[in-house]
Design a protein around this motif. Structure first.
Motif, mmCIF file in Angstrom:
data_model
loop_
_atom_site.group_PDB
_atom_site.id
_atom_site.type_symbol
_atom_site.label_atom_id
_atom_site.label_comp_id
_atom_site.label_asym_id
_atom_site.label_seq_id
_atom_site.Cartn_x
_atom_site.Cartn_y
_atom_site.Cartn_z
ATOM 1 N N PHE A 27 35.163 45.729 15.685
ATOM 2 C CA PHE A 27 35.228 45.072 14.385
ATOM 3 C C PHE A 27 36.601 45.309 13.782
ATOM 4 O O PHE A 27 37.063 46.449 13.707
ATOM 5 C CB PHE A 27 34.157 45.633 13.436
ATOM 6 N N ALA A 28 37.244 44.249 13.358
ATOM 7 C CA ALA A 28 38.532 44.374 12.680
ATOM 8 C C ALA A 28 38.277 44.517 11.181
ATOM 9 O O ALA A 28 37.303 43.968 10.658
ATOM 10 C CB ALA A 28 39.379 43.139 12.948
ATOM 11 N N PHE A 29 39.127 45.276 10.512
ATOM 12 C CA PHE A 29 38.994 45.436 9.062
ATOM 13 C C PHE A 29 40.370 45.519 8.446
ATOM 14 O O PHE A 29 41.365 45.755 9.123
ATOM 15 C CB PHE A 29 38.152 46.672 8.713
ATOM 16 N N ASP A 30 40.430 45.321 7.144
ATOM 17 C CA ASP A 30 41.687 45.303 6.404
ATOM 18 C C ASP A 30 41.911 46.675 5.777
ATOM 19 O O ASP A 30 41.137 47.099 4.921
ATOM 20 C CB ASP A 30 41.632 44.218 5.328
ATOM 21 N N ARG A 31 42.964 47.359 6.196
ATOM 22 C CA ARG A 31 43.267 48.704 5.670
ATOM 23 C C ARG A 31 43.553 48.695 4.173
ATOM 24 O O ARG A 31 43.516 49.741 3.539
ATOM 25 C CB ARG A 31 44.483 49.291 6.387
ATOM 26 N N ARG A 32 43.849 47.544 3.615
ATOM 27 C CA ARG A 32 44.096 47.462 2.176
ATOM 28 C C ARG A 32 42.800 47.505 1.375
ATOM 29 O O ARG A 32 42.816 47.734 0.170
ATOM 30 C CB ARG A 32 44.857 46.180 1.832
ATOM 31 N N LEU A 33 41.658 47.294 2.048
ATOM 32 C CA LEU A 33 40.373 47.236 1.361
ATOM 33 C C LEU A 33 39.496 48.461 1.578
ATOM 34 O O LEU A 33 38.652 48.778 0.753
ATOM 35 C CB LEU A 33 39.602 45.988 1.811
ATOM 36 N N VAL A 34 39.681 49.145 2.712
ATOM 37 C CA VAL A 34 38.791 50.255 3.038
ATOM 38 C C VAL A 34 39.535 51.279 3.901
ATOM 39 O O VAL A 34 40.381 50.924 4.713
ATOM 40 C CB VAL A 34 37.521 49.734 3.768
ATOM 41 N N VAL A 35 39.213 52.554 3.671
ATOM 42 C CA VAL A 35 39.698 53.630 4.533
ATOM 43 C C VAL A 35 38.524 54.023 5.422
ATOM 44 O O VAL A 35 37.430 54.312 4.927
ATOM 45 C CB VAL A 35 40.181 54.857 3.720
ATOM 46 N N VAL A 36 38.739 54.015 6.721
ATOM 47 C CA VAL A 36 37.701 54.374 7.677
ATOM 48 C C VAL A 36 38.092 55.691 8.319
ATOM 49 O O VAL A 36 39.208 55.846 8.805
ATOM 50 C CB VAL A 36 37.535 53.285 8.756
ATOM 51 N N GLU A 37 37.156 56.628 8.304
ATOM 52 C CA GLU A 37 37.372 57.917 8.969
ATOM 53 C C GLU A 37 36.306 58.096 10.040
ATOM 54 O O GLU A 37 35.194 57.591 9.903
ATOM 55 C CB GLU A 37 37.252 59.070 7.969
ATOM 56 N N ILE A 38 36.657 58.805 11.072
ATOM 57 C CA ILE A 38 35.705 59.195 12.109
ATOM 58 C C ILE A 38 35.590 60.709 12.020
ATOM 59 O O ILE A 38 36.600 61.420 12.103
ATOM 60 C CB ILE A 38 36.191 58.773 13.511
ATOM 61 N N ILE A 39 34.359 61.187 11.800
ATOM 62 C CA ILE A 39 34.164 62.626 11.640
ATOM 63 C C ILE A 39 33.228 63.173 12.718
ATOM 64 O O ILE A 39 32.400 62.458 13.266
ATOM 65 C CB ILE A 39 33.622 62.985 10.241
ATOM 66 N N SER A 40 33.386 64.474 12.985
ATOM 67 C CA SER A 40 32.515 65.149 13.958
ATOM 68 C C SER A 40 31.210 65.534 13.265
ATOM 69 O O SER A 40 31.046 65.360 12.058
ATOM 70 C CB SER A 40 33.216 66.392 14.500
ATOM 71 N N GLU A 41 30.292 66.092 14.042
ATOM 72 C CA GLU A 41 28.997 66.503 13.485
ATOM 73 C C GLU A 41 29.148 67.539 12.381
ATOM 74 O O GLU A 41 28.357 67.582 11.444
ATOM 75 C CB GLU A 41 28.092 67.059 14.590
ATOM 76 N N ASP A 42 30.189 68.390 12.459
ATOM 77 C CA ASP A 42 30.378 69.418 11.428
ATOM 78 C C ASP A 42 31.210 68.918 10.239
ATOM 79 O O ASP A 42 31.527 69.677 9.337
ATOM 80 C CB ASP A 42 31.005 70.683 12.028
ATOM 81 N N GLY A 43 31.562 67.605 10.233
ATOM 82 C CA GLY A 43 32.287 67.024 9.111
ATOM 83 C C GLY A 43 33.798 67.042 9.224
ATOM 84 O O GLY A 43 34.502 66.598 8.323
ATOM 85 N N THR A 44 34.306 67.534 10.347
ATOM 86 C CA THR A 44 35.756 67.557 10.557
ATOM 87 C C THR A 44 36.263 66.135 10.803
ATOM 88 O O THR A 44 35.683 65.402 11.606
ATOM 89 C CB THR A 44 36.107 68.433 11.783
#
Length: 199
Positions: free
Chosen positions: A132-149
């Protein structure tokens, strides 16, 4: 998103009978249909059945599905049954709204042109995961581990220069940069994914 594209929305309940949905689509000359994957497959089956009995059915040019991921053969079924030109998917939630879009596929796996880039409609035909493509000007996407890192984020400069390294996989976390009335900050989606640069 639909209204911003200049379309008129005709809201039909997911619980509406297929015959009523088709009657409304024909009456108003609908050319695009959007719904959850399972509801679209049910409607497509009905439309194909009407055509099979010699009845007049509606021709839909574009199909946009949400919710569950479809496999390629299911997307091609929608194209065949609804006589659609393209089938695409969006990604979002009630909390975030739609914020991502998957490249559409066309009949017979033809390449589809999206923002000047040619995409192969048959790529990973048996794979149910989607890019899925998204616009960085509209949303910040983070990928986190199970412990929240935080493993990676769409704000990382290194995302644009990733080589063949496999990106880390984890839970998708969103921060909206455009929702002011009901801010969405570090919202944990519960979905699993990874970030890849567009090239």
């Amino acid at each position: 998103i639909i209204e911003d594209a200049g379309a008129t929305e005709l809201h039909v309940s997911a619980a509406a009978p297929d015959s009523l949905a088709m009657q409304i689509a024909k009456q108003f000359g609908a050319t695009v249909v959007t719904a959850s994957s399972s509801r679209l497959l049910q409607f497509a089956r009905y439309v194909k059945g009407v055509r099979g009995q010699g009845g007049e059915a509606v021709d839909i040019k574009k199909v946009i599905y949400t919710s569950e991921t479809l496999q390629r053969h299911q997307e091609h079924y929608l194209i065949d049954a609804l006589r659609a030109e393209v089938v695409g998917s969006t990604y979002g939630s009630t909390e975030s709204g739609e914020w991502g879009a998957a490249p559409p596929i066309a009949p017979h796996g033809e390449a589809v042109l999206v923002n000047g880039a040619e995409l192969d409609g048959e790529e990973s035909a048996s794979n149910t995961s989607r890019m899925f493509a998204f616009d960085r000007r509209l949303v910040v996407v983070e990928i986190i581990s199970e412990d929240g890192t935080v493993l990676t984020a769409s704000t990382d400069a290194c995302l644009d220069s990733m080589d063949d390294r496999k990106p880390p996989v984890g839970e998708i976390v969103l921060t909206s940069l455009c929702k002011w009335r009901n801010p969405l900050v570090r919202y944990r989606t519960g979905d699993v994914g990874s970030l890849h640069p567009l090239s």
